[in-house]
Design a protein around this motif. Structure first.
Motif, PDB file in Angstrom:
ATOM      1  N   ALA A   1      -8.959 -62.861-117.632  1.00 57.62           N
ATOM      2  CA  ALA A   1      -7.554 -62.662-117.992  1.00 57.62           C
ATOM      3  C   ALA A   1      -7.081 -61.295-117.506  1.00 57.62           C
ATOM      4  O   ALA A   1      -7.769 -60.287-117.695  1.00 57.62           O
ATOM      5  N   LEU A   2      -5.920 -61.264-116.883  1.00 56.71           N
ATOM      6  CA  LEU A   2      -5.319 -59.992-116.461  1.00 56.71           C
ATOM      7  C   LEU A   2      -4.668 -59.354-117.677  1.00 56.71           C
ATOM      8  O   LEU A   2      -3.716 -59.904-118.246  1.00 56.71           O
ATOM      9  N   CYS A   3      -5.182 -58.191-118.095  1.00 57.87           N
ATOM     10  CA  CYS A   3      -4.725 -57.596-119.352  1.00 57.87           C
ATOM     11  C   CYS A   3      -3.826 -56.382-119.153  1.00 57.87           C
ATOM     12  O   CYS A   3      -2.993 -56.076-120.012  1.00 57.87           O
ATOM     13  N   ALA A   4      -3.999 -55.666-118.049  1.00 61.93           N
ATOM     14  CA  ALA A   4      -3.206 -54.470-117.748  1.00 61.93           C
ATOM     15  C   ALA A   4      -3.633 -53.998-116.374  1.00 61.93           C
ATOM     16  O   ALA A   4      -4.583 -54.521-115.792  1.00 61.93           O
ATOM     17  N   ALA A   5      -2.936 -52.996-115.854  1.00 64.13           N
ATOM     18  CA  ALA A   5      -3.312 -52.415-114.566  1.00 64.13           C
ATOM     19  C   ALA A   5      -2.984 -50.938-114.568  1.00 64.13           C
ATOM     20  O   ALA A   5      -1.974 -50.511-115.127  1.00 64.13           O
ATOM     21  N   SER A   6      -3.855 -50.159-113.963  1.00 69.08           N
ATOM     22  CA  SER A   6      -3.600 -48.731-113.813  1.00 69.08           C
ATOM     23  C   SER A   6      -2.742 -48.543-112.571  1.00 69.08           C
ATOM     24  O   SER A   6      -3.167 -48.876-111.466  1.00 69.08           O
ATOM     25  N   VAL A   7      -1.524 -48.034-112.767  1.00 71.00           N
ATOM     26  CA  VAL A   7      -0.545 -48.002-111.675  1.00 71.00           C
ATOM     27  C   VAL A   7      -0.121 -46.594-111.273  1.00 71.00           C
ATOM     28  O   VAL A   7       0.685 -46.429-110.356  1.00 71.00           O
ATOM     29  N   SER A   8      -0.634 -45.572-111.948  1.00 68.27           N
ATOM     30  CA  SER A   8      -0.344 -44.197-111.545  1.00 68.27           C
ATOM     31  C   SER A   8      -1.344 -43.269-112.227  1.00 68.27           C
ATOM     32  O   SER A   8      -2.095 -43.687-113.111  1.00 68.27           O
ATOM     33  N   SER A   9      -1.319 -42.002-111.836  1.00 67.30           N
ATOM     34  CA  SER A   9      -2.243 -41.030-112.433  1.00 67.30           C
ATOM     35  C   SER A   9      -1.755 -40.534-113.792  1.00 67.30           C
ATOM     36  O   SER A   9      -2.493 -39.869-114.511  1.00 67.30           O
ATOM     37  N   SER A  10      -0.533 -40.872-114.147  1.00 66.12           N
ATOM     38  CA  SER A  10       0.021 -40.441-115.433  1.00 66.12           C
ATOM     39  C   SER A  10      -0.732 -41.075-116.594  1.00 66.12           C
ATOM     40  O   SER A  10      -0.937 -42.288-116.623  1.00 66.12           O
ATOM     41  N   ILE A  11      -1.160 -40.260-117.540  1.00 70.41           N
ATOM     42  CA  ILE A  11      -1.863 -40.795-118.706  1.00 70.41           C
ATOM     43  C   ILE A  11      -0.893 -41.530-119.636  1.00 70.41           C
ATOM     44  O   ILE A  11      -1.210 -42.591-120.167  1.00 70.41           O
ATOM     45  N   ALA A  12       0.293 -40.989-119.786  1.00 72.56           N
ATOM     46  CA  ALA A  12       1.261 -41.590-120.711  1.00 72.56           C
ATOM     47  C   ALA A  12       1.868 -42.874-120.174  1.00 72.56           C
ATOM     48  O   ALA A  12       2.119 -43.820-120.923  1.00 72.56           O
ATOM     49  N   ASN A  13       2.111 -42.925-118.859  1.00 68.45           N
ATOM     50  CA  ASN A  13       2.810 -44.079-118.282  1.00 68.45           C
ATOM     51  C   ASN A  13       2.007 -44.790-117.200  1.00 68.45           C
ATOM     52  O   ASN A  13       2.555 -45.617-116.464  1.00 68.45           O
ATOM     53  N   GLY A  14       0.737 -44.509-117.115  1.00 67.83           N
ATOM     54  CA  GLY A  14      -0.051 -45.014-116.000  1.00 67.83           C
ATOM     55  C   GLY A  14      -0.649 -46.385-116.176  1.00 67.83           C
ATOM     56  O   GLY A  14      -1.306 -46.902-115.274  1.00 67.83           O
TER      57      GLY A  14
ATOM     58  N   THR B   1      -3.384 -43.674-125.455  1.00 74.15           N
ATOM     59  CA  THR B   1      -2.078 -43.006-125.458  1.00 74.15           C
ATOM     60  C   THR B   1      -0.966 -44.006-125.764  1.00 74.15           C
ATOM     61  O   THR B   1      -0.079 -43.726-126.579  1.00 74.15           O
ATOM     62  N   GLN B   2      -1.009 -45.169-125.132  1.00 75.34           N
ATOM     63  CA  GLN B   2       0.010 -46.181-125.401  1.00 75.34           C
ATOM     64  C   GLN B   2      -0.071 -46.672-126.839  1.00 75.34           C
ATOM     65  O   GLN B   2       0.950 -46.925-127.477  1.00 75.34           O
TER      66      GLN B   2
END
Length: 317
Positions: A289-302, A149-150
């Motif tokens: 390497a830290l590449c990203a993190a899932s921070v919410s249930s939102s698909i668009a902004n998570g 999505t991103q």
């Protein structure tokens, strides 16, 4: 000040040599890659010097102000970070404070984290092929949907490939996401077919996200399923791991996935945990390497980028 070079096959081996010889108060002055592995230059400052007072009597004096690590050590203990990683973080904090004087604690910690960890934004990687791996329920498929999505929002032409021939539901979910995003979706049961697709069709895309079966890393036959795909895959291999998992168990699991080629870590459900010891301990002890993190249930902004400043904020609370 005692200054010495240490060379190890990797960062962990070199850091262990520093700790064994100079102790837990050592300051890391520099690190660089050399032919033998990693070279670290470390120093041990004398905290006490001697001088004479007005009566010509000897007295002890502090040579400089040193970094007060007590509060940060408490914060790292609260998060459950393993001692090996705590020591590395604190040694870089001492170095930063020693070089630049008294600064805000978050600034010191942010600069230390830049040296203690690797940060590699997911969608800025030079590798266009990215394989996600992890245990069942670790959030692999959802992380891929968020990444795709991103990529779509940034105008990056991407495709989603599933190799999961165990969970039909996961394939259907990914396929549904792909259709919503108007992104190509493919499914390959065999490693040879995936390899052929990437060789012949991969150039059409700027990014290809590959899902793998969720496996129990303690069952050899399940590990072999992912190993078959990983062995023929040339690109980033990303481990998804629940941020709230028990720290020592999480490291043990991550070690197996590192053996499968994982070089990046994507912590999931970061919004559902108050402690990030699992994330820091895995990344620090295994050099992922830290590449990203899932921070919410939102698909668009998570899916959020992991930065040294953001991690410092989470540690200090």
């Amino acid at each position: 000040m005692k200054v010495k070079n240490f060379i190890g096959a990797d960062i962990n081996e070199a850091m262990l040599q520093v700790k064994l010889e100079l102790g837990s108060d050592a300051i890391i002055l520099s690190q660089e890659k050399v032919e033998e592995g990693i070279k670290i230059t470390a120093a041990l400052d004398d905290k006490i010097d001697f001088d004479f007072d007005e009566k010509e009597e000897i007295k002890e004096v502090k040579t400089k102000e040193f970094f007060d690590e007590s509060e940060l050590r408490k914060a790292l203990a609260y998060h459950g970070v393993v001692e090996e990683v705590v020591w590395r973080i604190l040694s870089y904090c001492r170095e930063e404070a020693s070089k630049n004087g008294n600064k805000d604690q978050k600034e010191i910690l942010t600069e230390a984290l830049k040296k203690a960890f690797y940060f590699s934004p997911l969608l800025k990687s030079k590798n266009k092929f990215q394989m996600f791996m992890g245990t069942p329920g670790s959030g692999k498929s959802t992380a891929i949907a968020k990444a795709a999505t991103q990529a779509k929002l940034q105008g990056i032409k991407s495709a989603i490939v599933s190799t999961d021939n165990i969970r039909a539901g996961a394939n259907l979910q990914l396929k549904a996401f792909a259709e919503i995003l108007n992104v190509d979706f493919y499914f390959y049961k065999e490693p040879q077919l995936l390899y052929k697709f990437l060789q012949e069709e991969g150039e059409k895309f700027e990014r290809v996200f590959v899902d793998t079966p969720g496996i129990n890393p303690f069952v050899a036959r399940e590990v072999d399923k992912v190993a078959a795909f990983s062995d023929t895959f040339k690109g980033d291999k990303i481990l998804t791991s629940d941020a709230g998992r028990n720290v020592l168990e999480a490291i043990e699991v991550a070690e197996i996935f590192k053996d499968l080629g994982a070089g990046m870590l994507l912590p999931t459900r970061l919004d559902l945990t108050r402690r990030i010891g699992s994330m820091l301990s895995i990344a620090g002890s295994l050099d992922l390497a830290l590449c990203a993190a899932s921070v919410s249930s939102s698909i668009a902004n998570g899916l959020a980028q992991v930065t040294p400043s953001a991690v410092a904020g989470l540690i200090l609370g």
